[in-house]
Design an enzyme around this catalytic site. Structure first.
Site, PDB file in Angstrom:
ATOM      1  N   HIS A  99       2.017   2.912  -3.721  1.00 29.07           N
ATOM      2  CA  HIS A  99       1.993   4.496  -3.296  1.00 29.07           C
ATOM      3  C   HIS A  99       3.349   5.035  -3.007  1.00 29.07           C
ATOM      4  O   HIS A  99       3.824   4.273  -1.838  1.00 29.07           O
ATOM      5  CB  HIS A  99       1.020   4.437  -2.564  1.00 29.07           C
ATOM      6  CG  HIS A  99      -0.503   4.517  -2.923  1.00 29.07           C
ATOM      7  ND1 HIS A  99      -1.341   3.682  -2.275  1.00 29.07           N
ATOM      8  CD2 HIS A  99      -0.851   4.603  -4.096  1.00 29.07           C
ATOM      9  CE1 HIS A  99      -2.571   3.739  -2.552  1.00 29.07           C
ATOM     10  NE2 HIS A  99      -2.413   4.346  -3.947  1.00 29.07           N
ATOM     11  N   ASP A 158      -7.070   6.533 -10.639  1.00 25.51           N
ATOM     12  CA  ASP A 158      -6.855   6.768  -9.196  1.00 25.51           C
ATOM     13  C   ASP A 158      -8.054   6.664  -8.462  1.00 25.51           C
ATOM     14  O   ASP A 158      -8.934   5.999  -8.359  1.00 25.51           O
ATOM     15  CB  ASP A 158      -5.730   7.586  -8.664  1.00 25.51           C
ATOM     16  CG  ASP A 158      -5.261   7.729  -7.331  1.00 25.51           C
ATOM     17  OD1 ASP A 158      -5.758   6.576  -6.572  1.00 25.51           O
ATOM     18  OD2 ASP A 158      -4.392   8.406  -6.891  1.00 25.51           O
ATOM     19  N   ARG A 170       3.582   3.905   4.731  1.00 27.16           N
ATOM     20  CA  ARG A 170       2.835   4.144   5.971  1.00 27.16           C
ATOM     21  C   ARG A 170       2.050   2.763   6.432  1.00 27.16           C
ATOM     22  O   ARG A 170       1.985   2.692   7.537  1.00 27.16           O
ATOM     23  CB  ARG A 170       1.681   5.333   5.498  1.00 27.16           C
ATOM     24  CG  ARG A 170       2.356   6.699   5.398  1.00 27.16           C
ATOM     25  CD  ARG A 170       0.892   7.558   4.894  1.00 27.16           C
ATOM     26  NE  ARG A 170       0.876   7.503   3.591  1.00 27.16           N
ATOM     27  CZ  ARG A 170      -0.466   7.246   3.228  1.00 27.16           C
ATOM     28  NH1 ARG A 170      -1.707   7.168   3.772  1.00 27.16           N
ATOM     29  NH2 ARG A 170      -0.638   7.297   1.823  1.00 27.16           N
ATOM     30  N   GLU A 174       3.222  10.382  -1.955  1.00 29.34           N
ATOM     31  CA  GLU A 174       2.255  11.301  -2.745  1.00 29.34           C
ATOM     32  C   GLU A 174       2.093  12.584  -1.935  1.00 29.34           C
ATOM     33  O   GLU A 174       1.777  13.567  -2.513  1.00 29.34           O
ATOM     34  CB  GLU A 174       0.947  10.612  -2.475  1.00 29.34           C
ATOM     35  CG  GLU A 174      -0.355  11.302  -2.932  1.00 29.34           C
ATOM     36  CD  GLU A 174      -1.499  10.353  -2.862  1.00 29.34           C
ATOM     37  OE1 GLU A 174      -1.569   9.377  -2.490  1.00 29.34           O
ATOM     38  OE2 GLU A 174      -2.649  10.748  -3.449  1.00 29.34           O
ATOM     39  N   HIS A 210       2.366   7.742  -8.127  1.00 32.62           N
ATOM     40  CA  HIS A 210       2.581   9.083  -7.697  1.00 32.62           C
ATOM     41  C   HIS A 210       3.975   9.575  -7.695  1.00 32.62           C
ATOM     42  O   HIS A 210       4.328  10.441  -8.638  1.00 32.62           O
ATOM     43  CB  HIS A 210       1.932   9.634  -6.166  1.00 32.62           C
ATOM     44  CG  HIS A 210       0.356   9.026  -6.389  1.00 32.62           C
ATOM     45  ND1 HIS A 210      -0.436   9.891  -6.891  1.00 32.62           N
ATOM     46  CD2 HIS A 210      -0.314   8.338  -5.249  1.00 32.62           C
ATOM     47  CE1 HIS A 210      -1.916   9.086  -6.576  1.00 32.62           C
ATOM     48  NE2 HIS A 210      -1.486   8.327  -5.742  1.00 32.62           N
ATOM     49  N   HIS A 217       0.742  -1.198   0.096  1.00 33.58           N
ATOM     50  CA  HIS A 217       0.054   0.119   0.211  1.00 33.58           C
ATOM     51  C   HIS A 217       0.888   1.213  -0.038  1.00 33.58           C
ATOM     52  O   HIS A 217       0.590   2.096  -0.902  1.00 33.58           O
ATOM     53  CB  HIS A 217      -0.966   0.001   1.194  1.00 33.58           C
ATOM     54  CG  HIS A 217      -1.876   1.377   1.303  1.00 33.58           C
ATOM     55  ND1 HIS A 217      -1.411   2.632   1.690  1.00 33.58           N
ATOM     56  CD2 HIS A 217      -3.061   1.436   0.480  1.00 33.58           C
ATOM     57  CE1 HIS A 217      -2.278   3.407   1.283  1.00 33.58           C
ATOM     58  NE2 HIS A 217      -3.301   2.978   0.732  1.00 33.58           N
TER      59      HIS A 217
HETATM   60 ZN   LIG Z   1      -4.000   5.067  -4.908  1.00 34.23          ZN
END
Ligand SMILES: [Zn+2]
Length: 431
Positions: A224, A310, A202, A227, A261, A199
């Site tokens: 990700h 997205d 984080r 971002e 991103h 993911h």
């Molecule tokens: Zn996303």
């Protein structure tokens, strides 16, 4: 075999006239320009099917519903969690089939779904741990588009924070448990590629990253990355590395990796990403106020670019590809940052989703074709490759995936009234 004659078609580096395309068993067998009309005549222009390399289908339910009280990225995320808490496999199937049909109508012929809604609300496990994945596979099959099902590993609610509330639905408990679960996923459709995802740094602690990389095996691995500046700050404070640096140290950056991103990068991060793809999501990055990614610098470093819808605030590949160039112009104060062939390559980068045979009109490649109206109020008078600067999703008239028409005359052949389906399913979620 089927023969198509295109008034104009985008072949490799440019637009050709009078193009005959022969198709057999879903594959283009020959392409010749300068031919007289014959077979099925396709007026306007035919371009390769677009690739949506980053999607969260259910975020479509947030469109036009997160602006009234202003809000920021983190308050948007709270509303997104509210929808994630309400979905069940059957309601997600109905919503996703309408969303994927909207994508098909816009000219997307493949979608990489970054899928993290795995488990029941209120804890526990479904009898079939792939209940939601099968719902998404069925939705894509009904919509007729290619699906890369990126099964997301999500283990933490933030750096050093356990998952709470609706995040429990995303959490497999450990990278090993996630890896074991994805081993048992066998999609019941030929137009599906199983993939994997982290993911973010984080949501996956650093000590779990190597096990995710191992579990992903040879699948496409999406993540990700950077971002929001806050993600970088938290990662630096906890680990003393940037998110990209942390992923590099864990062996997560390979030619199969797609960094999604990649907005806030250092020069060292860009060097670390040279073997990877970067998927920019310009409409979402603008909607969430993420910032403008360094697209030109990435491309100059040899990084391959792709595009995704997205958060679904817009489902329009023409918008995304234009925004790739226009955001660059705003940031740099200069025009012509990417050539039209470079832009189209980013917009048709199916290889990033595990479909290397898709995205170019050429013999031996998959027959994914999109016909665009070159005589609409938006496109009339435009010149050849200039179509990328003029057309919108509304100008797509016909869409073929693997040799099969899924959209004809602006109508989705499988689902029909897509707007009614969206209205029904999104309305039910917010009631
Ligand atoms: Zn996303």
């Amino acid at each position: 075999m089927s023969a198509y004659w295109c008034e104009r078609a985008w072949l490799g580096d440019g637009v050709a006239s009078g193009v005959r395309i022969d198709v057999a068993e879903g594959v283009i067998t020959s392409v010749t320009a300068g031919e007289k009309p014959g077979g099925t005549v396709l007026s306007g222009m035919v371009v390769p099917g677009f690739a949506n390399v980053h999607s969260h289908a259910f975020h479509r339910a947030l469109r036009g519903r997160t602006h009234d009280d202003r809000g920021d990225f983190w308050s948007w995320r709270e509303r997104m969690y509210a929808v994630a808490g309400r979905l069940e496999p059957d309601s997600y199937y109905r919503l996703a089939r309408a969303v994927y049909a909207e994508m098909a109508l816009a000219g997307y012929t493949g979608v990489a779904e970054f899928h993290y809604l795995h488990h029941p609300a209120g804890g526990g496990r479904y009898a079939d741990p792939h209940e939601f994945s099968h719902a998404l596979v069925a939705a894509a099959a009904d919509a007729g588009i290619r699906l890369t099902l990126l099964d997301v590993c999500y283990l933490a609610g933030g750096v050093d924070q356990p998952t709470t509330g609706v995040q429990r639905r995303f959490d497999d408990g450990s990278a090993e448990a996630w890896a074991q679960r994805i081993e048992s996923f066998f999609p019941a459709s030929e137009l599906v590629v199983p993939g994997a995802a982290i993911h973010s740094v984080r949501a996956v602690p650093a000590d779990q990253l190597p096990a995710v990389v191992l579990g992903a095996g040879t699948r496409p691995l999406h993540v990700h990355v950077s971002e929001q500046p806050r993600e970088n700050e938290e990662c630096l404070a906890r680990y003393g590395r940037t998110p990209t640096g942390l992923l590099a140290a864990a062996g997560a950056l390979t030619p199969r990796t797609v960094a999604v991103h990649a907005t806030h990068l250092t020069a060292a991060d860009i060097a670390d990403l040279t073997r990877c793809w970067v998927c920019l999501c310009p409409s979402t990055e603008a909607d969430l106020g993420d910032g403008i990614g360094p697209a030109r610098r990435l491309a100059d470093a040899g990084i391959r670019l792709a595009l995704g819808s997205d958060g679904q605030s817009v489902i329009d590949p023409w918008f995304e590809v234009r925004a790739l160039e226009l955001h660059e112009r705003l940031a740099s104060g200069a025009r012509g940052r990417f050539s039209p062939p470079q832009l189209l390559a980013a917009a048709t980068a199916h290889a990033a989703s595990g479909w290397p045979e898709v995205g170019v009109i050429a013999p031996g490649r998959a027959a994914d074709l999109v016909r665009v109206d070159t005589a609409s109020v938006r496109t009339a008078g435009t010149h050849e490759a200039g179509i990328l600067y003029a057309a919108t999703a509304s100008d797509v008239t016909d869409v073929m995936v693997a040799g099969r028409w899924i959209v004809r005359d602006r109508t989705h052949l499988g689902i029909g009234d897509v707007s009614a389906a969206l209205d029904t399913e999104i309305g039910a979620l917010w009631r």
